[in-house]
Design a protein around this motif. Structure first.
Motif, PDB file in Angstrom:
ATOM      1  N   GLU A 282      -4.203  -3.061 -10.436  1.00 29.95           N
ATOM      2  CA  GLU A 282      -4.089  -2.506  -9.531  1.00 29.95           C
ATOM      3  C   GLU A 282      -3.309  -1.051  -9.479  1.00 29.95           C
ATOM      4  O   GLU A 282      -2.126  -0.936 -10.301  1.00 29.95           O
ATOM      5  CB  GLU A 282      -3.159  -3.658  -8.275  1.00 29.95           C
ATOM      6  CG  GLU A 282      -3.217  -3.167  -6.830  1.00 29.95           C
ATOM      7  CD  GLU A 282      -2.707  -4.217  -6.153  1.00 29.95           C
ATOM      8  OE1 GLU A 282      -2.915  -4.405  -4.998  1.00 29.95           O
ATOM      9  OE2 GLU A 282      -1.708  -5.054  -6.518  1.00 29.95           O
ATOM     10  N   ILE A 283      -3.726  -0.379  -8.519  1.00 31.28           N
ATOM     11  CA  ILE A 283      -2.834   0.946  -8.270  1.00 31.28           C
ATOM     12  C   ILE A 283      -3.115   1.467  -6.825  1.00 31.28           C
ATOM     13  O   ILE A 283      -4.208   1.608  -6.230  1.00 31.28           O
ATOM     14  CB  ILE A 283      -3.263   1.966  -9.367  1.00 31.28           C
ATOM     15  CG1 ILE A 283      -2.598   3.462  -9.127  1.00 31.28           C
ATOM     16  CG2 ILE A 283      -4.871   2.742  -9.402  1.00 31.28           C
ATOM     17  CD1 ILE A 283      -2.718   4.567 -10.330  1.00 31.28           C
ATOM     18  N   TYR A 284      -2.123   1.904  -6.234  1.00 34.75           N
ATOM     19  CA  TYR A 284      -2.606   2.441  -4.945  1.00 34.75           C
ATOM     20  C   TYR A 284      -1.257   3.158  -4.377  1.00 34.75           C
ATOM     21  O   TYR A 284      -0.075   3.033  -4.870  1.00 34.75           O
ATOM     22  CB  TYR A 284      -2.685   1.362  -3.746  1.00 34.75           C
ATOM     23  CG  TYR A 284      -1.481   0.338  -3.587  1.00 34.75           C
ATOM     24  CD1 TYR A 284      -0.480   0.200  -2.834  1.00 34.75           C
ATOM     25  CD2 TYR A 284      -1.547  -0.957  -4.502  1.00 34.75           C
ATOM     26  CE1 TYR A 284       0.383  -0.705  -2.688  1.00 34.75           C
ATOM     27  CE2 TYR A 284      -0.576  -2.093  -4.491  1.00 34.75           C
ATOM     28  CZ  TYR A 284       0.348  -1.837  -3.348  1.00 34.75           C
ATOM     29  OH  TYR A 284       1.490  -2.826  -3.168  1.00 34.75           O
ATOM     30  N   ALA A 285      -1.272   4.086  -3.515  1.00 32.25           N
ATOM     31  CA  ALA A 285      -0.306   4.923  -2.686  1.00 32.25           C
ATOM     32  C   ALA A 285       0.100   4.305  -1.528  1.00 32.25           C
ATOM     33  O   ALA A 285      -0.548   3.726  -0.848  1.00 32.25           O
ATOM     34  CB  ALA A 285      -0.510   6.333  -2.465  1.00 32.25           C
ATOM     35  N   GLN A 286       1.476   4.163  -1.370  1.00 30.71           N
ATOM     36  CA  GLN A 286       2.088   3.426  -0.106  1.00 30.71           C
ATOM     37  C   GLN A 286       2.936   4.406   0.327  1.00 30.71           C
ATOM     38  O   GLN A 286       4.051   4.881  -0.121  1.00 30.71           O
ATOM     39  CB  GLN A 286       2.724   2.164  -0.572  1.00 30.71           C
ATOM     40  CG  GLN A 286       3.451   1.427   0.627  1.00 30.71           C
ATOM     41  CD  GLN A 286       4.077   0.057  -0.005  1.00 30.71           C
ATOM     42  OE1 GLN A 286       3.656  -1.083  -0.250  1.00 30.71           O
ATOM     43  NE2 GLN A 286       5.529   0.265   0.153  1.00 30.71           N
ATOM     44  N   HIS A 287       2.519   4.574   1.620  1.00 26.74           N
ATOM     45  CA  HIS A 287       3.206   5.660   2.574  1.00 26.74           C
ATOM     46  C   HIS A 287       4.666   5.010   3.087  1.00 26.74           C
ATOM     47  O   HIS A 287       4.667   4.005   3.693  1.00 26.74           O
ATOM     48  CB  HIS A 287       2.596   6.310   3.765  1.00 26.74           C
ATOM     49  CG  HIS A 287       3.409   7.174   4.451  1.00 26.74           C
ATOM     50  ND1 HIS A 287       3.460   8.410   3.963  1.00 26.74           N
ATOM     51  CD2 HIS A 287       3.660   7.334   5.911  1.00 26.74           C
ATOM     52  CE1 HIS A 287       4.029   9.292   4.977  1.00 26.74           C
ATOM     53  NE2 HIS A 287       4.180   8.515   6.118  1.00 26.74           N
ATOM     54  N   ASN A 288       5.785   5.575   2.599  1.00 23.82           N
ATOM     55  CA  ASN A 288       7.096   5.173   3.344  1.00 23.82           C
ATOM     56  C   ASN A 288       6.976   5.194   4.813  1.00 23.82           C
ATOM     57  O   ASN A 288       6.716   6.188   5.285  1.00 23.82           O
ATOM     58  CB  ASN A 288       8.273   5.957   2.759  1.00 23.82           C
ATOM     59  CG  ASN A 288       8.400   5.409   1.269  1.00 23.82           C
ATOM     60  OD1 ASN A 288       8.067   4.485   0.608  1.00 23.82           O
ATOM     61  ND2 ASN A 288       9.193   6.463   0.446  1.00 23.82           N
ATOM     62  N   SER A 289       7.624   4.399   5.605  1.00 23.52           N
ATOM     63  CA  SER A 289       7.833   4.503   6.925  1.00 23.52           C
ATOM     64  C   SER A 289       9.182   4.736   7.422  1.00 23.52           C
ATOM     65  O   SER A 289       9.903   5.062   6.719  1.00 23.52           O
ATOM     66  CB  SER A 289       7.744   2.961   7.449  1.00 23.52           C
ATOM     67  OG  SER A 289       8.789   2.138   6.892  1.00 23.52           O
TER      68      SER A 289
END
Length: 304
Positions: A282-289
């Motif tokens: 798995e690989i994905y970008a996660q935007h910080n809130s």
């Protein structure tokens, strides 16, 4: 250039040796939905009370709509509507409660009660206040704040205690007041995910100190993003990525790799990991809130 609606400079409030607010400075511009962020007891309500003249500052200054002296400040405070809790008669319906406050506030237009009740969706509601849902009670409080058609509306914890439906209703109402009725809104909340959806500018307060003031564009830059990677061999993946790329902020947390760095090309990373003989799970970008940014700034924990 937007007009300045409220400007606070070096404002402090002391109760004996305790400083409820310390050297706070914020600027609220016309058309803002301004989110004042902080946990309970951080100083949000104290700042609101000083804005409204309900509490005297120990030091510092407040200017409302460019007021330059005490007389102008008192006059311009009349252009602020505020919701700080809902204090209504339990046995009266929506109309009779708002009609009472219309007379108390000296609003002469007799059509004003119906006008504000239509805005918040309570026009014609016959039930007594004691039978209202929490969302209805909050909306009636906002109707009260709108009496006299103020330019600025202050809402202190307007979604506190609401169910999901009530939260959506208040969110839609806030956007309507801002976009359709040109109100400048100042909203406090400790529910950061909701402020993230509506506010255009923010100030973060902790223990009476304004830690940061920024608009949404600034927040987007501050928030950044992280990349999450899972492979069949985390340690080997980290070693390979450190040796072959310029990625610096990379670590293993629980069962995944965290890259805390902006402008990461996940497609290129994916290709490199696979070509190195590793199994990419798995690989994905996660935007910080906004919530992540707040806890990073205050040094708190997301479950606090």
């Amino acid at each position: 250039m937007k007009n300045t609606m409220i400007e606070i400079k070096n404002l402090s409030k002391e109760y004996g040796k305790f400083k409820a607010v310390s050297d706070a400075s914020i600027t609220i511009n016309q058309g803002d939905i301004y989110g004042l962020i902080g946990k309970n007891g951080a100083g949000k309500t104290t700042i609101f009370k000083m804005m409204l003249g309900l509490s005297h500052a120990s030091s510092g200054s407040i200017s409302i709509m460019n007021s330059s002296n005490d007389a102008e400040l008192r006059k311009n405070r009349q252009k602020i509507g505020f919701f700080i809790g809902s204090n209504f008669f339990s046995y009266l319906n929506a109309h009779d409660n708002i009609e009472y406050y219309r007379r108390m506030k000296g609003v002469e237009d007799t059509k004003e009660t119906d006008r504000v009740l239509k805005i918040v969706g309570l026009y014609g509601e016959k039930k007594p206040f004691k039978s209202y849902s929490m969302g209805m009670k909050q909306r009636l409080g906002i109707a009260n704040a709108l009496l006299g058609n103020p330019d600025i509306v202050i809402l202190d914890e307007p979604i506190n205690g609401l169910d999901p439906q009530g939260i959506v209703e208040i969110r839609q109402l806030i956007k309507k007041l801002n976009k359709e009725m040109n109100k400048t809104l100042v909203i406090s909340s400790h529910i950061l995910s909701e402020l993230d959806l509506v506010a255009t500018r923010f100030a973060i307060i902790d223990r009476g100190i304004i830690l940061k003031e920024l608009d949404r564009a600034d927040l987007a830059n501050e928030e950044g993003s992280v990349v999450i990677i899972k492979t069949n061999n985390l340690e080997k993946t980290v070693t390979i990525l450190k040796d072959a790329t310029q990625i610096e902020n990379i670590s293993i947390q629980d069962d995944k790799i965290i890259i805390n760095q902006d402008n990461i090309n996940t497609a290129s990373l994916s290709k490199y990991i696979v070509e190195s003989g590793l199994e990419l799970i798995e690989i994905y970008a996660q935007h910080n809130s906004l919530e992540d940014f707040y806890f990073n700034l205050t040094g708190g924990q997301n479950n606090a």
